[in-house]
Design a protein around this motif. Structure first.
Motif, PDB file in Angstrom:
ATOM      1  N   VAL A 180       3.923   5.081   9.010  1.00 34.33           N
ATOM      2  CA  VAL A 180       2.663   5.339   9.229  1.00 34.33           C
ATOM      3  C   VAL A 180       2.600   3.918  10.328  1.00 34.33           C
ATOM      4  O   VAL A 180       2.916   2.649  10.164  1.00 34.33           O
ATOM      5  CB  VAL A 180       1.646   4.415   8.523  1.00 34.33           C
ATOM      6  N   MET A 218       0.812  -1.291   0.445  1.00 33.76           N
ATOM      7  CA  MET A 218      -0.349  -0.129  -0.074  1.00 33.76           C
ATOM      8  C   MET A 218       0.527   1.089   0.167  1.00 33.76           C
ATOM      9  O   MET A 218       2.117   1.736   0.468  1.00 33.76           O
ATOM     10  CB  MET A 218      -0.620  -0.156   1.538  1.00 33.76           C
ATOM     11  N   THR A 219       0.633   1.839  -0.567  1.00 36.37           N
ATOM     12  CA  THR A 219       1.516   3.446  -1.305  1.00 36.37           C
ATOM     13  C   THR A 219       0.279   4.529  -0.172  1.00 36.37           C
ATOM     14  O   THR A 219      -0.629   4.940   0.650  1.00 36.37           O
ATOM     15  CB  THR A 219       0.538   4.334  -2.460  1.00 36.37           C
ATOM     16  N   PRO A 220       1.203   5.313   0.802  1.00 34.11           N
ATOM     17  CA  PRO A 220       0.349   6.603   1.329  1.00 34.11           C
ATOM     18  C   PRO A 220      -0.546   6.757   1.208  1.00 34.11           C
ATOM     19  O   PRO A 220      -1.605   7.266   1.602  1.00 34.11           O
ATOM     20  CB  PRO A 220       1.295   7.543   1.502  1.00 34.11           C
ATOM     21  N   TYR A 248       1.602   9.259  11.981  1.00 37.90           N
ATOM     22  CA  TYR A 248       2.396   9.542  10.738  1.00 37.90           C
ATOM     23  C   TYR A 248       3.333   9.955  11.232  1.00 37.90           C
ATOM     24  O   TYR A 248       3.310  11.088  11.981  1.00 37.90           O
ATOM     25  CB  TYR A 248       1.387  10.400  10.228  1.00 37.90           C
ATOM     26  N   GLU A 255      -2.902   5.805  -1.044  1.00 39.10           N
ATOM     27  CA  GLU A 255      -4.220   4.737  -1.036  1.00 39.10           C
ATOM     28  C   GLU A 255      -4.364   4.902   0.494  1.00 39.10           C
ATOM     29  O   GLU A 255      -5.295   4.488   0.733  1.00 39.10           O
ATOM     30  CB  GLU A 255      -3.680   3.563  -1.369  1.00 39.10           C
ATOM     31  N   HIS A 256      -3.607   4.466   1.100  1.00 42.60           N
ATOM     32  CA  HIS A 256      -3.714   4.997   3.204  1.00 42.60           C
ATOM     33  C   HIS A 256      -4.409   5.923   3.456  1.00 42.60           C
ATOM     34  O   HIS A 256      -5.578   6.052   3.836  1.00 42.60           O
ATOM     35  CB  HIS A 256      -2.439   4.655   3.865  1.00 42.60           C
ATOM     36  N   VAL A 282       3.265   0.246   9.982  1.00 37.46           N
ATOM     37  CA  VAL A 282       1.872  -1.259   9.375  1.00 37.46           C
ATOM     38  C   VAL A 282       2.351  -0.176   7.618  1.00 37.46           C
ATOM     39  O   VAL A 282       1.841  -0.614   7.008  1.00 37.46           O
ATOM     40  CB  VAL A 282       0.636  -0.833   9.230  1.00 37.46           C
ATOM     41  N   LEU A 283       3.253   1.079   7.181  1.00 36.47           N
ATOM     42  CA  LEU A 283       3.557   1.346   6.518  1.00 36.47           C
ATOM     43  C   LEU A 283       4.554   1.907   6.822  1.00 36.47           C
ATOM     44  O   LEU A 283       4.988   2.641   7.181  1.00 36.47           O
ATOM     45  CB  LEU A 283       2.386   1.996   5.762  1.00 36.47           C
ATOM     46  N   THR A 284       5.223   2.009   5.621  1.00 31.92           N
ATOM     47  CA  THR A 284       6.664   2.568   4.632  1.00 31.92           C
ATOM     48  C   THR A 284       6.919   2.794   3.580  1.00 31.92           C
ATOM     49  O   THR A 284       7.159   2.108   2.990  1.00 31.92           O
ATOM     50  CB  THR A 284       8.149   1.862   5.679  1.00 31.92           C
ATOM     51  N   TRP A 285       7.180   4.108   2.667  1.00 36.64           N
ATOM     52  CA  TRP A 285       7.712   4.605   1.962  1.00 36.64           C
ATOM     53  C   TRP A 285       8.626   5.738   1.448  1.00 36.64           C
ATOM     54  O   TRP A 285       8.879   6.766   2.750  1.00 36.64           O
ATOM     55  CB  TRP A 285       6.343   4.837   1.008  1.00 36.64           C
TER      56      TRP A 285
END
Length: 197
Positions: free
Chosen positions: A145, A1-3, A126, A5-6, A152-155
């Motif tokens: 995130v 998932m991209t930021p 965030y 999309e989150h 749960v999300l890294t970009w």
């Protein structure tokens, strides 16, 4: 998932813009670093925080999606209404101070009144994680995130990409702009020499 999309407010261009502002602030601090004048890793860290904060604060009046929520040392800004902070460290290893959720963040995320904000401890955090080498130069900026202390999300922000026209750093009449390298200091020497360590 991209930021994005989150959360739709967390667009690629906005996150790159913030990443470049953070990079510019840290490079400004590196350029001022002078061990012969008494600068230390501590003074570099203090100036880097202050200069990164300044870059974001100075840009906020020029764009409608960037707002300063808390200008104190607990600095919080929002991107399209999403409250964000930054820290120096690895994306998958946030420290206790990074994990603290400020009142500004809770208030921004909440549709509730002030009395009910204490119930919102499960809201995601965030953050921008700023990784540096031994000299303090940036090696990576990652948007993170966190759910509790778990990413749960890294970009990773592509700092080498030009800023597009939706950014406050965009120059009219161009497809984008690469920010100039610092003129002096550690960051400039590393860029000139092509070294990364």
């Amino acid at each position: 998932m991209t930021p994005w999309e989150h959360h739709t407010a967390l667009t690629r261009d906005r996150l790159i813009t913030i990443g470049k502002l953070i990079e510019r602030g840290r490079n400004d601090a590196l350029d001022r670093f002078d061990a012969s004048a008494g600068c230390t890793g501590w003074t570099l860290g203090c100036e880097a925080f202050a200069f990164q904060k300044h870059q974001i604060e100075a840009t906020a009046p020029d764009v409608d999606w960037l707002e300063i929520l808390n200008p104190t040392m607990q600095f919080v800004f929002s991107v399209g209404g999403v409250p964000i902070r930054f820290y120096r460290g690895e994306p998958d290893d946030p420290n206790a101070r990074t994990l603290k959720q400020t009142f500004s963040e809770l208030q921004q995320l909440s549709l509730f009144g002030a009395d009910e904000l204490v119930k919102l401890t499960s809201e995601p955090l965030y953050r921008f994680a700023i990784e540096t080498d031994l000299d303090g130069a940036i090696t990576a900026v990652t948007f993170v995130v966190l759910a509790g202390d778990t990413p749960v999300l890294t970009w990773q922000v592509p700092l080498d990409e030009p800023v597009t026209k939706v950014s406050p750093l965009w120059v009219a009449g161009s497809e984008g702009v690469d920010l100039p390298a610092p003129a002096v200091g550690i960051a400039a020497r590393k860029q000139k020499d092509g070294t990364t360590e």
